[in-house]
Design a protein around this motif. Structure first.
Motif, PDB file in Angstrom:
ATOM      1  N   UNK A 142     -20.802 -19.263  48.552  1.00  0.00           N
ATOM      2  CA  UNK A 142     -19.662 -20.017  49.089  1.00  0.00           C
ATOM      3  C   UNK A 142     -18.503 -19.108  49.498  1.00  0.00           C
ATOM      4  N   UNK A 143     -18.675 -17.795  49.294  1.00  0.00           N
ATOM      5  CA  UNK A 143     -17.666 -16.857  49.736  1.00  0.00           C
ATOM      6  C   UNK A 143     -16.533 -16.599  48.761  1.00  0.00           C
ATOM      7  N   UNK A 144     -16.665 -17.068  47.517  1.00  0.00           N
ATOM      8  CA  UNK A 144     -15.622 -16.825  46.526  1.00  0.00           C
ATOM      9  C   UNK A 144     -15.699 -15.405  45.960  1.00  0.00           C
ATOM     10  N   UNK A 145     -16.921 -14.884  45.829  1.00  0.00           N
ATOM     11  CA  UNK A 145     -17.124 -13.545  45.281  1.00  0.00           C
ATOM     12  C   UNK A 145     -17.713 -12.637  46.362  1.00  0.00           C
ATOM     13  N   UNK A 146     -17.441 -11.350  46.245  1.00  0.00           N
ATOM     14  CA  UNK A 146     -17.947 -10.389  47.223  1.00  0.00           C
ATOM     15  C   UNK A 146     -19.474 -10.348  47.202  1.00  0.00           C
ATOM     16  N   UNK A 178      -7.238 -10.343  29.603  1.00  0.00           N
ATOM     17  CA  UNK A 178      -7.124  -9.050  30.279  1.00  0.00           C
ATOM     18  C   UNK A 178      -8.442  -8.597  30.908  1.00  0.00           C
ATOM     19  N   UNK A 179      -9.555  -8.819  30.211  1.00  0.00           N
ATOM     20  CA  UNK A 179     -10.851  -8.426  30.782  1.00  0.00           C
ATOM     21  C   UNK A 179     -11.172  -9.293  31.995  1.00  0.00           C
ATOM     22  N   UNK A 180     -10.849 -10.581  31.912  1.00  0.00           N
ATOM     23  CA  UNK A 180     -11.031 -11.452  33.067  1.00  0.00           C
ATOM     24  C   UNK A 180     -10.182 -10.955  34.243  1.00  0.00           C
ATOM     25  N   UNK A 181      -8.954 -10.535  33.952  1.00  0.00           N
ATOM     26  CA  UNK A 181      -8.057 -10.011  34.981  1.00  0.00           C
ATOM     27  C   UNK A 181      -8.640  -8.755  35.635  1.00  0.00           C
ATOM     28  N   UNK A 182      -9.197  -7.869  34.811  1.00  0.00           N
ATOM     29  CA  UNK A 182      -9.781  -6.629  35.336  1.00  0.00           C
ATOM     30  C   UNK A 182     -10.978  -6.934  36.227  1.00  0.00           C
ATOM     31  N   UNK A 183     -11.852  -7.827  35.771  1.00  0.00           N
ATOM     32  CA  UNK A 183     -13.045  -8.154  36.560  1.00  0.00           C
ATOM     33  C   UNK A 183     -12.682  -8.893  37.840  1.00  0.00           C
ATOM     34  N   UNK A 184     -11.688  -9.747  37.755  1.00  0.00           N
ATOM     35  CA  UNK A 184     -11.334 -10.566  38.921  1.00  0.00           C
ATOM     36  C   UNK A 184     -10.483  -9.810  39.937  1.00  0.00           C
ATOM     37  N   UNK A 185      -9.590  -8.920  39.453  1.00  0.00           N
ATOM     38  CA  UNK A 185      -8.631  -8.296  40.363  1.00  0.00           C
ATOM     39  C   UNK A 185      -8.572  -6.774  40.289  1.00  0.00           C
TER      40      UNK A 185
END
Length: 200
Positions: A142-146, A178-185
């Motif tokens: 759906x284009x949300x993730x690379x 924080x880990x979610x933040x690192x993986x997402x951004x």
């Protein structure tokens, strides 16, 4: 010191969790457990004949709680919020995941096998892995993730993020954020945030 005559299975599991996290598998014993419960070792032997059966039943109890929470969770249709829910749930049970891995490794090293025990760990692994895989693949489609990043790598990173050694002193909830933040951004600041910062 006086000894309590009765204790619940929940008391037994709570102290088992506490001591395993504090001392590890090798130093965990019924003697130590009895001292923390303020009961005799004989009282514990009425429930279990050895520590491996106790640890296995405790982990099975916790994993079933996890599965119940997983199945009853009202998963958001918003991709980012779904991602947040997934991480928070995984990290709420990070201790159990780590203890389960440690326990199975110890049994393998010692050549032990638990007879007639439900392998809830494998069930949990399959369900969680399947959910993460479906989430990532659908998100890429759906284009949300690379789509340039291989899905199996993303799936593995999310699934095993709970096993990252913690030296931060943060709570599991804070680590999840924080880990979610690192993986997402990632770890680099965006150009927009750089522009917003005051010059030094």
């Amino acid at each position: 010191m006086s000894r309590k005559k009765k204790f619940s299975v929940e008391d037994l599991y709570d102290q088992t969790h506490h001591l395993l996290m504090e001392t590890g598998y090798d130093h965990f014993s019924f003697g130590l457990l009895a001292d923390h419960l303020n009961v005799s070792r004989a009282a514990i032997y009425k429930y279990y004949s050895n520590k491996d059966d106790l640890i296995n039943d405790y982990l099975t109890f916790e994993m079933k709680k996890f599965l119940t929470e997983f199945e009853e969770l009202d998963w958001s249709e918003d991709v980012e919020e779904h991602f947040n829910q997934l991480f928070q749930l995984i990290f709420n049970y990070s201790d159990v995941h780590q203890l389960s891995t440690m326990f199975l490794q110890k049994l393998h090293i010692q050549g032990k096998q638990l007879k007639d025990k439900e392998n809830i760990s494998e069930i949990l692994h399959e369900i969680m892995l399947g959910h993460i895989q479906s989430f990532i693949v659908s998100g890429q489609e759906k284009g949300y993730f690379k789509s340039s990043i291989p899905a199996p790598l993303l799936i593995s990173m999310i699934f095993h993020s709970v096993m990252i050694e913690d030296r931060s002193g943060l709570t599991s909830s804070e680590r999840a954020i924080f880990i979610r933040e690192i993986l997402a951004h990632g770890i680099f600041q965006s150009e927009e945030r750089k522009q917003d910062e005051p010059e030094k």
